[in-house]
Design an enzyme around this catalytic site. Structure first.
Site, PDB file in Angstrom:
ATOM      1  N   THR B  49       0.689  -1.361  -0.088  1.00  0.00           N
ATOM      2  CA  THR B  49      -0.110  -0.099  -0.152  1.00  0.00           C
ATOM      3  C   THR B  49       0.941   1.639   0.249  1.00  0.00           C
ATOM      4  OG1 THR B  49      -2.028  -1.160   1.412  1.00  0.00           O
ATOM      5  CG2 THR B  49      -1.538   1.482   1.307  1.00  0.00           C
ATOM      6  N   ALA B  54      -1.116   6.172  -5.861  1.00  0.00           N
ATOM      7  CA  ALA B  54      -2.439   6.737  -5.144  1.00  0.00           C
ATOM      8  C   ALA B  54      -3.342   7.494  -6.478  1.00  0.00           C
ATOM      9  CB  ALA B  54      -1.625   8.401  -5.398  1.00  0.00           C
ATOM     10  N   HIS B  57      -8.007   4.528 -10.363  1.00  0.00           N
ATOM     11  CA  HIS B  57      -8.479   4.747 -12.364  1.00  0.00           C
ATOM     12  C   HIS B  57     -10.414   4.426 -12.063  1.00  0.00           C
ATOM     13  CE1 HIS B  57      -4.530   3.840 -12.632  1.00  0.00           C
ATOM     14  NE2 HIS B  57      -4.621   2.009 -11.926  1.00  0.00           N
ATOM     15  N   LYS B 282      -0.888  -0.453 -16.649  1.00  0.00           N
ATOM     16  CA  LYS B 282      -2.146   0.378 -17.467  1.00  0.00           C
ATOM     17  C   LYS B 282      -0.491   1.233 -18.395  1.00  0.00           C
ATOM     18  CE  LYS B 282      -4.636   0.196 -14.171  1.00  0.00           C
ATOM     19  NZ  LYS B 282      -4.489  -1.048 -14.195  1.00  0.00           N
ATOM     20  N   CYS B 433      10.023  20.333   9.812  1.00  0.00           N
ATOM     21  CA  CYS B 433      10.273  20.463   8.469  1.00  0.00           C
ATOM     22  C   CYS B 433      10.601  22.155   7.032  1.00  0.00           C
ATOM     23  CB  CYS B 433       9.636  18.741   8.308  1.00  0.00           C
ATOM     24  SG  CYS B 433       9.499  18.879   5.948  1.00  0.00           S
ATOM     25  N   CYS B 435      11.189  22.147   4.399  1.00  0.00           N
ATOM     26  CA  CYS B 435      10.383  21.696   3.041  1.00  0.00           C
ATOM     27  C   CYS B 435       8.871  21.768   2.666  1.00  0.00           C
ATOM     28  CB  CYS B 435      11.062  20.538   2.449  1.00  0.00           C
ATOM     29  SG  CYS B 435      12.738  20.646   2.409  1.00  0.00           S
TER      30      CYS B 435
END
Lengths: 422, 513
Positions: B49, B54, B57, B282, B433, B435
């Site tokens: 997972t 992500a 479809h 795909k 953090c 960024c």
């Protein structure tokens, strides 16, 4: 509603660049200077650089990083520069509005009359140099390892392979060794070291750490923690040659594969960046393409010596003071061109030729017995002979008030390195 | 909070805390709180997972008549309901399928006169895609002219001929979704046991009695096998197997958000009719993640190792080569990360979902590869029919709490909201953090969440620390120190991702004199 702060100058970052700029601006007459730093102390990266080699130009003595920083810290405490620690700049707009945050005041809005950018640089990571393999613990950049060991008192590994022979990589090879770790070797993609000669000698040779030129890491092994790396010689295209692959057991891969000026804020402010340096285009006062926003130190280009960072900071600080106090408008700039065997030159523009200008530049490839010189519309101005020039070692050349000396209007400046020297 | 010891019994044991297992567990808690989820890893969503790329479809890429096609189309339609109340972002950004001169295999195109080839590409291919969608019941597709392709996505190759826009395609962060599902399950009574590996499924007289793990036995009349790449081995333990999972690697590349925000607006993929070579992918695409990073991939490479999450130089090159054609100017130098995961296909390349006849009470949810993320809501729907038949109450609980509160994410708040948070807890004013602009308070929240983060990667998946351009170079030690402090352990106990992935050495630091 909180009040917006309106200082004459906001300096972003309190490493050697920010400290130097704030001090110079204060010394040039600005009474209301704000120095913004995200860490809990002043000095930027210097406190973790406990090796020596700092200050030989600025102070004419050999100092460690913390010692060098301390000189500025003591001096700035004697000024009325306002120091904001633990304060992170979140954004900066084209209108010079700065949004910062800290845990005492919350969100702080700042509308300064001028800005000096002194955010420094960050390290290139394994993905930016596309190192294949697994993604285990134990792949660490050299600067991060330096912080862990020298400030936090934590050891990131015992059996180390270092990729890249930049200065931090060389320094860390010695540092790891002194801390009892075993450094299996330093591997360098290019056919020459990435760091300055002094470091190759003092950090590798003196400790009998092998340096493998024209080599790279072609695979990282280990699912949880690094277990080994595959190293290989590279061909002319810098691609690993399969038949030369060797399996080197280790628990840590330490990377010293380059530094990138940190210009995310600069981009938000609409400042134009030089694709070669990855820093802002600046003129001789270190002013960026946005009026009133100056930049200095490693945010402009990665300097090899902190002394040069300080020099550029002093120019930027004085420039900001002049901008605020005199409101001086820029004249049409003259372009500075990188000529033969010159990778880039800072500043990239000169607006005012009636003053002395320091040019910093790097060569593209090593060369023996050369002259580095500056030409104004093809006419040589100043030159200096060098026994040997190497890409890691920055060259500096100062010109004196140009238009005064040549007596005519200059259209283009060129910096070049040509054969013939000592 | 996860209890320390395994319970003696549960009504349902779900093996595997990936998106399938946690989706099923969450649905089960609407009927009974007596659910136990076990997983061998140190966190939920910590295997296939976490490396899923992500995509939700629409079902356009699946073969008509397969269970995959049916559940994908149904799952996509159910997605808004599925994620509501979880505090997880889901965005239907759509997929632009681009037809190019490479769409038909060379050997086919070579046999056509040029005018016929042009006509086929411009007129026939888009209609075939539309027809294919209509037959599967996928709504909303529309043909897009060449000019409109560029208006929508200016960076697409000038050789593009036409396109089809598939609007129901969406994106959801798979690990965030799964953490939210697991936490929502726990809020409603389920218990999660990590670092817990099944070594046996106990069956007697054709009925499941429970499972044996490295930490003890759990009695249970119903066992759901959602063990991902290990689903074949777990099924064999119950005598309910007979299928084989062959691992297939998929790698994706991620780019710096500052450089690639709005580089593409929807997901973009090049439509290529496969020639004689059989391909089980795909083909991947270029897509903006929910946070705005450009993502390219995934690849599809067979491997014989269920743990092989490595990426080879050839794989990275393959992705680059593929997308240089579709997006000639993509900013190669802005790549900040590459990740790879293992899909869990069966030989038949279809989902295997259903109760075992050999071991009553044992339900397989196996062969869940792409489009497993999109199909999750429909897989749940299908499995629940079996689970109700096996004895899960049909009456919904009245005390089911439908909302899982998501912890605040500093970077996404307005300045007023930020000020309010900092006034209540100054740690929201401490950005650790730089960024991704993650604050100390968010790391603290992760360490004390319903499913607490216990590793550096656990914090990363919950807060985005280290996911930015510096990849944790600046915040690594800070995250380790805050997490250790909150867990009440020495910082040298910290791991990147569970046992063996130590971050610092434990020996005393010696000072050389």
């Amino acid at each position: 509603m909180k009040k917006t702060r309106k200082p004459q100058l906001a300096v972003i970052g309190a490493g050697p660049a920010g400290l130097g700029a704030a001090l110079a601006a204060s010394g040039a007459g600005l009474r209301d200077v704000m120095l913004i730093e995200r860490d809990f102390e002043l000095g930027g990266i210097l406190p973790q650089c406990i090796h020596d080699g700092f200050g030989s130009i600025v102070f004419k003595e050999v100092m460690t990083g913390p010692e060098y920083a301390q000189r500025f810290v003591e001096e700035i405490r004697r000024t009325d520069v306002e120091i904001m620690l633990n304060t992170m700049v979140l954004d900066m707009g084209p209108d010079m509005r700065i949004t910062a945050v800290n845990d005492r005041e919350g969100i702080v809005e700042i509308e300064p009359e001028s800005i000096v950018l002194a955010m420094g640089c960050r390290e290139r990571t394994r993905h930016q140099v596309m190192l294949p393999g697994f993604r285990p613990a134990g792949v660490i950049t050299a600067g991060a390892a330096q912080r862990d060991i020298n400030i936090e008192g934590l050891m990131p590994g015992r059996k180390i392979v270092i990729l890249g022979s930049g200065d931090i990589g060389l320094i860390m090879a010695r540092r790891f060794t002194l801390e009892g770790a075993r450094v299996e070797g330093v591997y360098e993609l290019m056919d020459h070291p990435g760091g300055i000669t002094r470091n190759v000698v003092q950090c590798l040779r003196d400790f009998e750490i092998p340096l493998h030129l024209s080599h790279t890491v072609s695979f990282i092994h280990g699912r949880k923690r690094v277990e080994a790396v595959t190293v290989a010689e590279v061909d002319a295209d810098l691609k690993p040659r399969k038949e030369t692959e060797r399996f080197v057991p280790c628990d840590t891969l330490c990377l010293s594969v380059g530094l990138i000026p940190e210009n995310e804020l600069s981009k938000h402010a609409g400042i134009q960046l030089d694709p070669v340096t990855a820093g802002p285009f600046v003129d001789e006062r270190m002013e960026t393409t946005v009026d009133g926003i100056f930049a200095c130190g490693n945010v402009v280009n990665v300097f090899d010596l902190v002394d040069y960072v300080t020099h550029s900071a002093q120019v930027a600080g004085r420039g900001a003071a002049e901008y605020v106090l005199q409101g001086r408008k820029r004249q049409s700039p003259v372009k500075v061109v990188a000529g033969r065997n010159v990778k880039y030159v800072v500043p990239q523009f000169v607006s005012d030729l009636n003053r002395d200008v320091d040019f910093y530049f790097r060569v593209e490839h090593p060369e023996r017995a050369v002259t580095a010189r500056i030409l104004a519309d093809g006419k040589p101005l100043a030159g200096k002979k060098h026994k040997m020039v190497r890409p890691p070692e920055m060259l500096k050349q100062t010109t004196e008030a140009l238009d005064v000396s040549t007596g005519e209007k200059t259209r283009e400046l060129t910096v070049e390195v040509i054969p013939g020297g000592e | 909070m996860t209890p320390a010891g395994l319970p003696e019994s549960a009504q349902v044991v779900v093996i595997g805390a990936g998106v399938s297992g946690c989706s099923i567990a969450r649905e089960l808690t609407k009927y009974t709180p007596d659910i136990v989820i076990i997983d061998r890893e140190s966190d939920v969503a910590d295997a296939t997972t976490k490396a899923n790329n992500a995509e939700v479809h629409s079902g356009i890429g699946e073969k008509i008549g397969t269970l995959k096609a049916k559940l994908n189309v149904r799952g996509n339609a159910l997605y808004d309901d599925f994620v509501s109340g979880l505090g997880v972002d889901f965005r239907r950004q759509g997929l632009l399928i681009v037809i190019t001169p490479r769409t038909l295999p060379e050997e086919v195109a070579a046999r056509m006169p040029r005018s016929v080839h042009d006509f086929v590409l411009k007129q026939v291919m888009p209609r075939l895609i539309m027809l294919n969608a209509r037959r599967k019941g996928i709504p909303g597709l529309r043909m897009v002219s060449r000019a409109e392709v560029y208006r929508m996505e200016p960076h697409v190759t000038r050789s593009a001929v036409a396109g089809v826009f598939d609007p129901t395609y969406g994106m959801v962060a798979p690990y965030k979704l799964t953490i939210a599902l697991a936490e929502h399950s726990v809020m409603n009574g389920a218990r999660v046991f990590l670092n817990t590996e099944v070594s046996g499924v106990n069956v007697k007289d054709g009925r499941v009695l429970g499972v044996t793990t490295n930490r003890g036995d759990i009695r249970a009349p119903i066992v759901v096998n959602a063990a991902g790449v290990f689903a074949d081995e777990v099924a064999d333990m119950a005598g309910a197997g007979g299928f084989r999972i062959h691992p297939r690697k998929g790698a994706s590349l991620l780019f710096d958000r500052e450089e690639t925000r709005e580089y593409v607006h929807s997901s973009v993929s090049e439509f290529r009719v496969r020639g004689k070579t059989k391909a089980h992918s795909k083909g991947g695409g270029a897509m903006p993640t929910l946070e705005g990073n450009l993502q390219l991939g995934p690849t599809a490479i067979e491997t014989d190792d269920k743990f092989d999450t490595s990426i080879s130089a050839e794989e990275i090159q393959e992705i680059f080569d593929r997308f240089y054609y579709l997006l000639p100017d993509f900013p190669r130098s802005a790549m900040i990360s590459a990740f790879s995961g293992i899909r869990a296909p069966t030989e038949e390349e279809d989902f295997i979902i259903g109760p075992s006849e050999a071991a009553r009470g044992f339900v397989n949810v196996a062969g869940i590869q792409s489009p497993g993320l999109a199909s999750a809501p429909a897989i749940v729907e299908m499995v629940m029919v079996f689970l109700h038949d096996l004895g899960v109450p049909r009456q919904p609980r009245s005390d089911f709490d439908p909302v899982r509160p998501a912890p605040p994410r500093f970077a996404e708040l307005s300045n007023e909201e930020r000020d309010r948070l900092i006034a209540g807890d100054p740690r929201y004013g401490h950005v650790i953090c730089r960024c991704e602009q993650v604050t100390e308070a968010e790391v603290v929240n992760a360490a004390h969440g319903i499913i607490p983060a216990t590793t550096m990667d656990g914090v990363k998946r919950r807060t985005r620390t280290g996911m930015g351009r510096c990849q944790g170079g600046f915040c690594g030690y800070r995250v380790a120190q805050i997490l250790a402090r909150e867990m009440g352990v020495p910082v040298t106990d910290m791991t990147k991702d569970g046992d063996g992935s130590w971050v610092f050495t434990t020996g005393k630091k010696t000072i050389a004199v």
